[in-house]
Write an enzyme that holds these catalytic residues in place. Sequence first.
Site, PDB file in Angstrom:
ATOM      1  N   ARG A   4      37.190  22.169  42.902  1.00 37.45           N
ATOM      2  CA  ARG A   4      37.829  21.711  41.713  1.00 37.45           C
ATOM      3  C   ARG A   4      38.973  20.828  41.573  1.00 37.45           C
ATOM      4  NH1 ARG A   4      37.397  26.624  37.735  1.00 37.45           N
ATOM      5  NH2 ARG A   4      38.320  27.356  39.728  1.00 37.45           N
ATOM      6  N   GLU A  59      41.495  49.192  61.310  1.00 35.21           N
ATOM      7  CA  GLU A  59      42.289  47.909  60.796  1.00 35.21           C
ATOM      8  C   GLU A  59      43.735  48.485  60.575  1.00 35.21           C
ATOM      9  OE1 GLU A  59      40.459  44.470  58.856  1.00 35.21           O
ATOM     10  OE2 GLU A  59      39.802  46.160  57.657  1.00 35.21           O
ATOM     11  N   ASP A  76      32.625  46.954  51.470  1.00 33.62           N
ATOM     12  CA  ASP A  76      33.475  45.922  52.053  1.00 33.62           C
ATOM     13  C   ASP A  76      32.868  45.503  53.743  1.00 33.62           C
ATOM     14  OD1 ASP A  76      35.280  43.632  52.326  1.00 33.62           O
ATOM     15  OD2 ASP A  76      36.558  45.191  53.490  1.00 33.62           O
ATOM     16  N   HIS A 104      29.004  44.837  58.185  1.00 32.15           N
ATOM     17  CA  HIS A 104      29.489  45.081  59.567  1.00 32.15           C
ATOM     18  C   HIS A 104      29.082  46.175  60.417  1.00 32.15           C
ATOM     19  CE1 HIS A 104      31.708  41.333  57.925  1.00 32.15           C
ATOM     20  NE2 HIS A 104      32.685  42.239  57.569  1.00 32.15           N
ATOM     21  N   LYS A 135      29.436  37.136  52.552  1.00 30.43           N
ATOM     22  CA  LYS A 135      29.322  38.298  51.565  1.00 30.43           C
ATOM     23  C   LYS A 135      30.604  38.152  50.840  1.00 30.43           C
ATOM     24  CE  LYS A 135      31.936  41.790  53.356  1.00 30.43           C
ATOM     25  NZ  LYS A 135      33.245  41.907  53.839  1.00 30.43           N
ATOM     26  N   LYS A 153      41.434  51.025  56.583  1.00 31.06           N
ATOM     27  CA  LYS A 153      42.883  49.948  56.566  1.00 31.06           C
ATOM     28  C   LYS A 153      43.939  51.056  56.887  1.00 31.06           C
ATOM     29  CE  LYS A 153      40.797  46.352  54.315  1.00 31.06           C
ATOM     30  NZ  LYS A 153      40.265  45.290  55.156  1.00 31.06           N
ATOM     31  N   LYS A 182      30.700  37.734  67.023  1.00 33.92           N
ATOM     32  CA  LYS A 182      31.771  38.091  67.866  1.00 33.92           C
ATOM     33  C   LYS A 182      31.187  38.323  69.143  1.00 33.92           C
ATOM     34  CE  LYS A 182      34.600  40.702  64.425  1.00 33.92           C
ATOM     35  NZ  LYS A 182      36.133  40.178  64.532  1.00 33.92           N
ATOM     36  N   HIS A 216      30.253  38.024  59.623  1.00 33.27           N
ATOM     37  CA  HIS A 216      30.867  37.339  61.047  1.00 33.27           C
ATOM     38  C   HIS A 216      31.181  38.517  62.128  1.00 33.27           C
ATOM     39  CE1 HIS A 216      34.422  39.557  59.393  1.00 33.27           C
ATOM     40  NE2 HIS A 216      35.225  39.055  60.573  1.00 33.27           N
TER      41      HIS A 216
HETATM   42  C1  BG6 Z   1      36.002  41.476  56.237  1.00 29.62           C
HETATM   43  C2  BG6 Z   1      36.531  42.309  55.251  1.00 29.62           C
HETATM   44  O1  BG6 Z   1      34.543  40.963  56.141  1.00 29.62           O
HETATM   45  O2  BG6 Z   1      36.323  41.686  57.563  1.00 29.62           O
HETATM   46  C3  BG6 Z   1      37.954  42.577  55.458  1.00 29.62           C
HETATM   47  O3  BG6 Z   1      36.298  41.778  53.792  1.00 29.62           O
HETATM   48  C4  BG6 Z   1      38.290  42.858  56.734  1.00 29.62           C
HETATM   49  O4  BG6 Z   1      38.519  43.775  54.613  1.00 29.62           O
HETATM   50  C5  BG6 Z   1      37.554  41.846  57.618  1.00 29.62           C
HETATM   51  O5  BG6 Z   1      39.596  43.006  56.991  1.00 29.62           O
HETATM   52  C6  BG6 Z   1      37.547  42.359  59.251  1.00 29.62           C
HETATM   53  O6  BG6 Z   1      37.522  41.309  60.207  1.00 29.62           O
HETATM   54  P1  BG6 Z   1      37.977  41.084  61.585  1.00 29.62           P
HETATM   55  O7  BG6 Z   1      37.148  40.123  62.252  1.00 29.62           O
HETATM   56  O8  BG6 Z   1      39.272  40.788  61.363  1.00 29.62           O
HETATM   57  O9  BG6 Z   1      37.726  42.660  62.201  1.00 29.62           O
END
Ligand code: BG6
Length: 482
Positions: free
Chosen positions: A46, A212, A231, A236, A144, A331, A178, A174
């Site tokens: 936008r 994380e 999430d 994942h 996502k 987290k 990896k 994603h």
């Molecule tokens: C994302 C989540 O899909 O993946 C995040 O929304 C998360 O909350 C992230 O931090 C982790 O990805 P990576 O590649 O850093 O392990």
Amino acid sequence: IPVDPFDLVIFGGTGDLARRKILPGLFRRFCAGQMPPSARIVGAARTELDHAGYREMASEAIKEFGGTTAANSDKLNAFLDTVYYVAIDALGDDGWEELQELCKEKNRVEAYYFSVTPALFGDLAERLHYWGMAGPDSRIVVEKPFGRNLATAKNLNATLAAHFDEHQIYRIDHYLGKETVQNLMAVRFGNMLFEPLWNAQYVDHIQITVAETVGVGGRGEYYDKAGAMRDMVQNHLMQLLCLIAMEPPARFDPDAVRDEKLKVIRALDPVLPHHLMRGQYEADHSDEKAHPSYREAVEDPRSKTESFIALKTHISNWRWAGTPFYLRTGKRMSARSSEITVVFKETPHSIFGEDAGRHRNVLSIRLQPNEGITLGVTIKEPGPGGMRLIDVPLDMTFAEALGADSEHVDAYERLIMDVIRGNQTLFMRGDEVEAAWAWTDPIIHGWEERGEVPKPYESGTDGTTDSHELMRRDGRKWREVS
Ligand code: BG6
């Protein structure tokens, strides 16, 4: 190997994902010679910007998010020559004619990255067709969160299916991009060594940990509506579980792989309430920086959303019946570490006597950091002390094993190149996503109905104390997060 010339339109081209991942990733592929100089990247959003303004933004983003190195910064200008921008209204007519004009060249791969709220997917798809920009070979890429439950995921799938065939839709997870995730398939299906032992008869249990150190940061508004289950686990961790547990596909092709993954998800047992632990991190005052608690970060003192989850499940099929799968993610944990651990059973009988100790082989597949695979092997302790057993790692840390030639390719750049090549193997199919929600939904409904509140856990630790209890009761323990 260079991919074919392409036009990649990034809707949401000024957004966080474009700046952090997509643009720096494309730049690295450009430097590697994989992205042809005739390719075109068109940011669309936008914000009122011209091509020069967007190139400036792209250049800043690439520098900030690690795209440039001393060796490649001289290529930045050549890359920016491939970058364009159109200010566009996803809900109106503004900008579409200009976009159509920019992308009018034929015989190129056309890909549209929907890096926008899913609420706009339908509008974008409709307009791409209306303006004649979507052909039978065009590809769309979506991110996502793909829905927040089964019903919304079905709606999204239906919206996309109204405009595109499944073979045109690339749903990104994603984690599938990896390096080690693909290596997991290579190790399982490229070696004779592992597959015969890969079942309930020889495997005691499997652990998947994605830890994380970061908190929810500035994403509180999104995260508090999602939580760790939506999430991370639904996508994942579920994908990792599928790859570790699936039957060997007949071929390494998209549908053969995805059919096998789907069977795993459909065979997953429901999670019992006492096999599920949720937590929220507390504030951390251990250094000068003030790290707020989860509830402070999301600005809701009564939030019931989890920033940590641990659970145990089973896969009800011949291969895995009786082998528990333990999953945890959170987290503000003690280290950033993603690891899959396959713990094999003890030998049926120890010929060395009780003093020698009982040992188990442990295969650990490390996604990040220090990607690699380690197999713990039991040997004799060196020296004259008699027959004492110790475990030593057979270490296949990729950086060491493969040396400087092994190029680090970020998940996003790999996946975007797969989109251009038309390879869907590492993307989720619609039925997979729905099956994952069908497993997730009752778990979430369960804790909502029971009114459960996540337990607090100290930042910098490995989650709630009851998550350790989950293991202890089964005579097992989590692998240390490091
Ligand atoms: C994302 C989540 O899909 O993946 C995040 O929304 C998360 O909350 C992230 O931090 C982790 O990805 P990576 O590649 O850093 O392990």
